[in-house]
Design a protein around this motif. Sequence first.
Motif, PDB file in Angstrom:
ATOM      1  N   ASP A  39     126.879 -40.999  57.309  1.00  0.00           N
ATOM      2  CA  ASP A  39     128.373 -41.328  57.485  1.00  0.00           C
ATOM      3  C   ASP A  39     128.348 -42.747  57.704  1.00  0.00           C
ATOM      4  O   ASP A  39     127.248 -43.582  57.699  1.00  0.00           O
ATOM      5  N   GLU A  69     133.938 -34.567  63.253  1.00  0.00           N
ATOM      6  CA  GLU A  69     134.036 -33.364  63.086  1.00  0.00           C
ATOM      7  C   GLU A  69     135.167 -32.953  62.102  1.00  0.00           C
ATOM      8  O   GLU A  69     134.913 -31.923  61.307  1.00  0.00           O
ATOM      9  N   THR A 125     120.060 -38.233  64.345  1.00  0.00           N
ATOM     10  CA  THR A 125     120.121 -39.492  65.173  1.00  0.00           C
ATOM     11  C   THR A 125     120.987 -39.469  66.249  1.00  0.00           C
ATOM     12  O   THR A 125     121.330 -40.615  66.802  1.00  0.00           O
ATOM     13  N   THR A 126     121.648 -38.182  66.759  1.00  0.00           N
ATOM     14  CA  THR A 126     122.310 -38.159  68.156  1.00  0.00           C
ATOM     15  C   THR A 126     121.456 -37.540  68.940  1.00  0.00           C
ATOM     16  O   THR A 126     120.647 -36.600  68.464  1.00  0.00           O
ATOM     17  N   LYS A 147     135.758 -23.004  64.401  1.00  0.00           N
ATOM     18  CA  LYS A 147     134.740 -23.887  64.457  1.00  0.00           C
ATOM     19  C   LYS A 147     133.460 -23.140  63.647  1.00  0.00           C
ATOM     20  O   LYS A 147     133.573 -21.692  63.954  1.00  0.00           O
ATOM     21  N   THR A 168     121.317 -47.321  69.262  1.00  0.00           N
ATOM     22  CA  THR A 168     122.535 -47.535  68.853  1.00  0.00           C
ATOM     23  C   THR A 168     123.624 -46.595  69.274  1.00  0.00           C
ATOM     24  O   THR A 168     124.901 -46.800  68.718  1.00  0.00           O
TER      25      THR A 168
HETATM   26  P1  NAD Z   1     128.539 -36.313  65.421  1.00  0.00           P
HETATM   27  O1  NAD Z   1     127.500 -35.621  64.084  1.00  0.00           O
HETATM   28  O2  NAD Z   1     130.026 -36.188  64.730  1.00  0.00           O
HETATM   29  O3  NAD Z   1     128.007 -37.807  65.736  1.00  0.00           O
HETATM   30  C1  NAD Z   1     128.739 -38.560  66.620  1.00  0.00           C
HETATM   31  C2  NAD Z   1     129.070 -39.768  66.230  1.00  0.00           C
HETATM   32  O4  NAD Z   1     127.925 -40.652  66.391  1.00  0.00           O
HETATM   33  C3  NAD Z   1     129.749 -39.958  64.771  1.00  0.00           C
HETATM   34  O5  NAD Z   1     130.636 -40.791  64.769  1.00  0.00           O
HETATM   35  C4  NAD Z   1     128.425 -40.561  64.032  1.00  0.00           C
HETATM   36  O6  NAD Z   1     128.598 -41.179  63.079  1.00  0.00           O
HETATM   37  C5  NAD Z   1     127.738 -41.400  65.151  1.00  0.00           C
HETATM   38  N1  NAD Z   1     126.334 -41.525  65.111  1.00  0.00           N
HETATM   39  C6  NAD Z   1     125.340 -40.718  64.637  1.00  0.00           C
HETATM   40  N2  NAD Z   1     124.041 -41.486  64.973  1.00  0.00           N
HETATM   41  C7  NAD Z   1     124.365 -42.671  65.305  1.00  0.00           C
HETATM   42  C8  NAD Z   1     123.180 -43.462  65.915  1.00  0.00           C
HETATM   43  N3  NAD Z   1     122.060 -43.241  65.909  1.00  0.00           N
HETATM   44  N4  NAD Z   1     123.949 -44.944  66.188  1.00  0.00           N
HETATM   45  C9  NAD Z   1     125.206 -44.800  66.413  1.00  0.00           C
HETATM   46  N5  NAD Z   1     126.107 -43.765  66.023  1.00  0.00           N
HETATM   47  C10 NAD Z   1     125.716 -42.594  65.398  1.00  0.00           C
HETATM   48  O7  NAD Z   1     128.358 -35.091  66.296  1.00  0.00           O
HETATM   49  P2  NAD Z   1     127.203 -34.586  67.172  1.00  0.00           P
HETATM   50  O8  NAD Z   1     127.593 -34.446  68.556  1.00  0.00           O
HETATM   51  O9  NAD Z   1     125.910 -35.266  66.784  1.00  0.00           O
HETATM   52  O10 NAD Z   1     127.281 -32.990  66.425  1.00  0.00           O
HETATM   53  C11 NAD Z   1     128.274 -32.266  66.755  1.00  0.00           C
HETATM   54  C12 NAD Z   1     128.253 -31.270  65.800  1.00  0.00           C
HETATM   55  O11 NAD Z   1     127.210 -30.360  65.796  1.00  0.00           O
HETATM   56  C13 NAD Z   1     129.551 -30.234  66.125  1.00  0.00           C
HETATM   57  O12 NAD Z   1     129.843 -29.815  64.797  1.00  0.00           O
HETATM   58  C14 NAD Z   1     128.628 -28.788  66.409  1.00  0.00           C
HETATM   59  O13 NAD Z   1     129.519 -27.815  66.239  1.00  0.00           O
HETATM   60  C15 NAD Z   1     127.390 -28.878  65.679  1.00  0.00           C
HETATM   61  N6  NAD Z   1     126.329 -28.232  66.486  1.00  0.00           N
HETATM   62  C16 NAD Z   1     125.618 -27.354  65.731  1.00  0.00           C
HETATM   63  C17 NAD Z   1     124.526 -26.819  66.079  1.00  0.00           C
HETATM   64  C18 NAD Z   1     123.579 -25.931  65.268  1.00  0.00           C
HETATM   65  O14 NAD Z   1     122.789 -25.008  65.635  1.00  0.00           O
HETATM   66  N7  NAD Z   1     123.865 -25.929  63.784  1.00  0.00           N
HETATM   67  C19 NAD Z   1     124.142 -26.560  67.634  1.00  0.00           C
HETATM   68  C20 NAD Z   1     124.861 -27.525  68.219  1.00  0.00           C
HETATM   69  C21 NAD Z   1     126.101 -28.320  67.833  1.00  0.00           C
END
Ligand code: NAD
Length: 358
Positions: A39, A69, A125-126, A147, A168
């Motif tokens: 993204d 999301e 990366t999160t 969801k 970051t």
């Molecule tokens: P996300 O992917 O929306 O990331 C959050 C924000 O952080 C975004 O704006 C992204 O651009 C930014 N970002 C990402 N890495 C970055 C970095 N290193 N530096 C700066 N900015 C960065 O949200 P999330 O919290 O990572 O994930 C949430 C999603 O995960 C939900 O859709 C949830 O349903 C899903 N989820 C899935 C599972 C599974 O087992 N598949 C388990 C838990 C959650």
Amino acid sequence: MIKKLELNQTKIIIGERSINEIDKEIKKINYSKIFILVDENTHQYCLPKLIINSELLKEADIIEIESGESQKTLDTSFQLWEVLAEYKADRNILIINLGGGVISDMGGFIASIYKRGVKFINIPTTLLSQIDASIGGKTGIDLGSLKNMLGTFTNPELIIIDPDFLDTLDKRNIYSGFGEIIKHALIYDKKYWNKIKLIDLNNISEIKATILNSVNIKVEIVQKDPKEEGLRKILNFGHTIGHSLESIFLNSSKDFLYHGEAIVAGIICELYLSMIKLNFKEEEASDIIKFIKPNFKLNKIKKSNYDLLIDFMQNDKKNTNDNIAFSLLNDIGNCSFNIFCSQDEIIQSFDYYNKIIK
Ligand code: NAD
């Protein structure tokens, strides 16, 4: 130190600078062409760190989607499939999902469907995706406000978890990820809970130090029950109510909840249900809330939303018929699944939450 784990034929490499291993690992995979899904934020902050460590990825095609999301939809998936088709991507491509849970959920989903399935790698990366979303093979997208309604169980070839990416990431997303770390400890490991409740959430090194333990918990649970037929359901603690809260605010820019924030609110409600259904101790619940309350921004659940929340829960894939199934705590570190709660009990849990967060 770099650790290597194996989960259902997926290799997981964890540790600072583990990203340096990328070329060595890609060379073991047979592929025709590489696409990297990002993204705008991971394009800016994470892609340079990845490319600098790789000769092979310098030639890759980059596909960027908007962050958030609200992008985890069939519309975006459709556009991604069209882009792949325009590139004449064959069955043998390799997709690298570089981002948070939205990128790994949707990137995994589109990879699992395109030409009946192509290979993919997750580079989370999160914090939330490093300790949870990228692991375990659940891919998926939302259907309107509901969801993760569409999805597959498909394992990536490889997951590389490098905590350096978190440098970051903004504070709100770090806290959101910590919500899932709290869940891991509460459902599986009391000692871990006693350790993490002392963590200073402003200290990123202390948080990074928890990643391996949380990954181990997720891996151990998924290994025992890959398709969520039993034990894996305990990972849903906090999620039945958490997901419905997330759904309600999905399209609200003012009240929008990050995934982990919704889960933490869900945990408080489900602690109440644990007390009334499984005799979970009130002192334990107070101990948990004492840690959560000062660290998380918790918004009131409006009474006018109660019915809609129940509606969302009835649509949740974890239910059978009209019953609402929960995973609830017997004790810290011990969670049961398939505990059915009535609408009245759930409403009481919202009232309890509203009283607690005052
Ligand atoms: P996300 O992917 O929306 O990331 C959050 C924000 O952080 C975004 O704006 C992204 O651009 C930014 N970002 C990402 N890495 C970055 C970095 N290193 N530096 C700066 N900015 C960065 O949200 P999330 O919290 O990572 O994930 C949430 C999603 O995960 C939900 O859709 C949830 O349903 C899903 N989820 C899935 C599972 C599974 O087992 N598949 C388990 C838990 C959650």
